[in-house]
Design a protein around this motif. Sequence first.
Motif, mmCIF file in Angstrom:
data_model
loop_
_atom_site.group_PDB
_atom_site.id
_atom_site.type_symbol
_atom_site.label_atom_id
_atom_site.label_comp_id
_atom_site.label_asym_id
_atom_site.label_seq_id
_atom_site.Cartn_x
_atom_site.Cartn_y
_atom_site.Cartn_z
ATOM 1 N N MET A 114 0.855 -1.174 0.000
ATOM 2 C CA MET A 114 0.000 0.000 0.000
ATOM 3 C C MET A 114 0.895 1.229 0.000
ATOM 4 S SD MET A 114 -3.381 0.672 2.072
ATOM 5 C CE MET A 114 -3.874 -0.756 1.211
ATOM 6 N N THR A 115 0.635 2.164 -0.878
ATOM 7 C CA THR A 115 1.552 3.272 -1.067
ATOM 8 C C THR A 115 1.345 4.418 -0.083
ATOM 9 O OG1 THR A 115 0.110 4.195 -2.748
ATOM 10 C CG2 THR A 115 1.912 2.803 -3.501
ATOM 11 N N MET A 116 0.144 4.731 0.310
ATOM 12 C CA MET A 116 -0.109 5.904 1.130
ATOM 13 C C MET A 116 -0.126 5.595 2.621
ATOM 14 S SD MET A 116 -0.292 8.374 -0.884
ATOM 15 C CE MET A 116 -0.381 8.614 -2.620
ATOM 16 N N GLY A 117 -0.441 4.382 3.001
ATOM 17 C CA GLY A 117 -0.496 4.016 4.402
ATOM 18 C C GLY A 117 -1.681 4.634 5.112
ATOM 19 N N GLY A 118 -1.730 4.444 6.416
ATOM 20 C CA GLY A 118 -2.791 5.040 7.206
ATOM 21 C C GLY A 118 -3.850 4.033 7.597
ATOM 22 N N LYS A 119 -4.462 4.316 8.732
ATOM 23 C CA LYS A 119 -5.469 3.418 9.289
ATOM 24 C C LYS A 119 -6.684 3.279 8.373
ATOM 25 C CE LYS A 119 -8.371 2.713 13.290
ATOM 26 N NZ LYS A 119 -9.031 3.329 14.407
ATOM 27 N N ASN A 120 -7.149 4.391 7.808
ATOM 28 C CA ASN A 120 -8.319 4.332 6.929
ATOM 29 C C ASN A 120 -8.054 3.487 5.695
ATOM 30 O OD1 ASN A 120 -9.828 5.932 8.645
ATOM 31 N ND2 ASN A 120 -9.322 7.815 7.575
ATOM 32 N N ASP A 121 -6.834 3.560 5.163
ATOM 33 C CA ASP A 121 -6.475 2.765 3.992
ATOM 34 C C ASP A 121 -6.511 1.280 4.327
ATOM 35 O OD1 ASP A 121 -6.006 5.250 2.917
ATOM 36 O OD2 ASP A 121 -3.830 5.095 3.088
ATOM 37 N N LEU A 122 -5.982 0.935 5.482
ATOM 38 C CA LEU A 122 -5.989 -0.468 5.899
ATOM 39 C C LEU A 122 -7.404 -0.965 6.129
ATOM 40 C CD1 LEU A 122 -2.929 -0.471 8.318
ATOM 41 C CD2 LEU A 122 -3.050 -1.395 5.999
ATOM 42 N N GLU A 123 -8.247 -0.117 6.697
ATOM 43 C CA GLU A 123 -9.649 -0.490 6.908
ATOM 44 C C GLU A 123 -10.363 -0.692 5.578
ATOM 45 O OE1 GLU A 123 -11.248 2.624 9.355
ATOM 46 O OE2 GLU A 123 -10.251 1.885 11.156
ATOM 47 N N LEU A 124 -10.100 0.190 4.623
ATOM 48 C CA LEU A 124 -10.709 0.053 3.301
ATOM 49 C C LEU A 124 -10.251 -1.233 2.637
ATOM 50 C CD1 LEU A 124 -12.400 1.100 0.936
ATOM 51 C CD2 LEU A 124 -10.385 2.404 0.197
ATOM 52 N N GLU A 125 -8.951 -1.501 2.699
ATOM 53 C CA GLU A 125 -8.435 -2.729 2.095
ATOM 54 C C GLU A 125 -9.060 -3.963 2.740
ATOM 55 O OE1 GLU A 125 -4.303 -5.028 0.979
ATOM 56 O OE2 GLU A 125 -4.197 -3.071 1.932
ATOM 57 N N GLU A 126 -9.151 -3.957 4.053
ATOM 58 C CA GLU A 126 -9.740 -5.095 4.762
ATOM 59 C C GLU A 126 -11.206 -5.286 4.362
ATOM 60 O OE1 GLU A 126 -10.873 -5.867 9.313
ATOM 61 O OE2 GLU A 126 -8.715 -5.600 8.979
ATOM 62 N N LYS A 127 -11.940 -4.194 4.291
ATOM 63 C CA LYS A 127 -13.360 -4.272 3.921
ATOM 64 C C LYS A 127 -13.529 -4.828 2.505
ATOM 65 C CE LYS A 127 -17.502 -1.510 3.362
ATOM 66 N NZ LYS A 127 -18.110 -0.185 3.391
ATOM 67 N N LEU A 128 -12.750 -4.294 1.554
ATOM 68 C CA LEU A 128 -12.879 -4.762 0.174
ATOM 69 C C LEU A 128 -12.401 -6.206 0.021
ATOM 70 C CD1 LEU A 128 -11.878 -1.608 -1.897
ATOM 71 C CD2 LEU A 128 -14.162 -2.482 -1.389
ATOM 72 N N MET A 129 -11.359 -6.582 0.751
ATOM 73 C CA MET A 129 -10.881 -7.971 0.693
ATOM 74 C C MET A 129 -11.939 -8.930 1.236
ATOM 75 S SD MET A 129 -8.015 -8.731 -0.646
ATOM 76 C CE MET A 129 -6.336 -8.310 -0.914
ATOM 77 N N CYS A 130 -12.596 -8.527 2.316
ATOM 78 C CA CYS A 130 -13.667 -9.375 2.872
ATOM 79 C C CYS A 130 -14.842 -9.485 1.900
ATOM 80 C CB CYS A 130 -14.148 -8.829 4.208
ATOM 81 S SG CYS A 130 -12.990 -9.094 5.551
ATOM 82 N N GLN A 131 -15.172 -8.390 1.250
ATOM 83 C CA GLN A 131 -16.324 -8.370 0.356
ATOM 84 C C GLN A 131 -16.048 -9.056 -0.975
ATOM 85 O OE1 GLN A 131 -18.094 -4.523 -0.056
ATOM 86 N NE2 GLN A 131 -19.618 -5.214 -1.511
ATOM 87 N N PHE A 132 -14.862 -8.827 -1.562
ATOM 88 C CA PHE A 132 -14.598 -9.300 -2.918
ATOM 89 C C PHE A 132 -13.501 -10.343 -3.024
ATOM 90 C CE2 PHE A 132 -16.078 -4.864 -3.417
ATOM 91 C CZ PHE A 132 -17.256 -5.135 -4.067
ATOM 92 N N GLY A 133 -12.647 -10.449 -2.025
ATOM 93 C CA GLY A 133 -11.481 -11.308 -2.157
ATOM 94 C C GLY A 133 -10.380 -10.563 -2.886
ATOM 95 N N PRO A 134 -9.375 -11.277 -3.392
ATOM 96 C CA PRO A 134 -8.227 -10.612 -4.003
ATOM 97 C C PRO A 134 -8.502 -9.997 -5.378
ATOM 98 C CG PRO A 134 -7.978 -12.982 -4.110
ATOM 99 C CD PRO A 134 -9.194 -12.720 -3.283
ATOM 100 N N LEU A 135 -9.619 -10.385 -6.003
ATOM 101 C CA LEU A 135 -9.958 -9.870 -7.328
ATOM 102 C C LEU A 135 -11.327 -9.213 -7.323
ATOM 103 C CD1 LEU A 135 -8.983 -12.893 -9.599
ATOM 104 C CD2 LEU A 135 -7.661 -10.824 -9.195
ATOM 105 N N ILE A 136 -11.450 -8.145 -8.078
ATOM 106 C CA ILE A 136 -12.746 -7.504 -8.307
ATOM 107 C C ILE A 136 -12.998 -7.552 -9.807
ATOM 108 C CG2 ILE A 136 -14.086 -5.369 -8.185
ATOM 109 C CD1 ILE A 136 -12.447 -4.542 -5.789
ATOM 110 N N GLY A 137 -14.201 -7.946 -10.187
ATOM 111 C CA GLY A 137 -14.528 -8.007 -11.610
ATOM 112 C C GLY A 137 -15.963 -7.614 -11.865
ATOM 113 N N GLY A 138 -16.329 -7.588 -13.130
ATOM 114 C CA GLY A 138 -17.704 -7.329 -13.544
ATOM 115 C C GLY A 138 -18.223 -5.979 -13.100
ATOM 116 N N ALA A 139 -19.491 -5.960 -12.722
ATOM 117 C CA ALA A 139 -20.153 -4.721 -12.316
ATOM 118 C C ALA A 139 -19.489 -4.103 -11.082
ATOM 119 C CB ALA A 139 -21.627 -4.978 -12.050
#
Length: 89
Positions: A1-26
């Motif tokens: 992660m290039t910018m760092g910060g708690k919010n960035d880590l929270e966003l990454e964790e949320k998206l990883m939980c929701q989508f996994g390592p890949l996001i596709g389609g809509a």
Amino acid sequence: MTMGGKNDLELEEKLMCQFGPLIGGADLRQALGFRSAVTFRRAVRQGKLPVRVFELEGRKGWFALTTDIVEWLTRVSVASMAVAMPGDL
């Protein structure tokens, strides 16, 4: 992660939980801010996406790494803060 910060880590964790390592389609189109599949496909064809996208053998459509999406969103957010508050950064 290039910018760092708690919010960035929270966003990454949320998206990883929701989508996994890949996001596709809509979900990918929405994450990148495209309103329609047509405009997304046009941007892919023209090479104008802010993240690297790729196809997977045996799967339809385009995919991006979730971490790339998070890094792009972070860069956009930081850049918009610099424009909104030039004297505060």
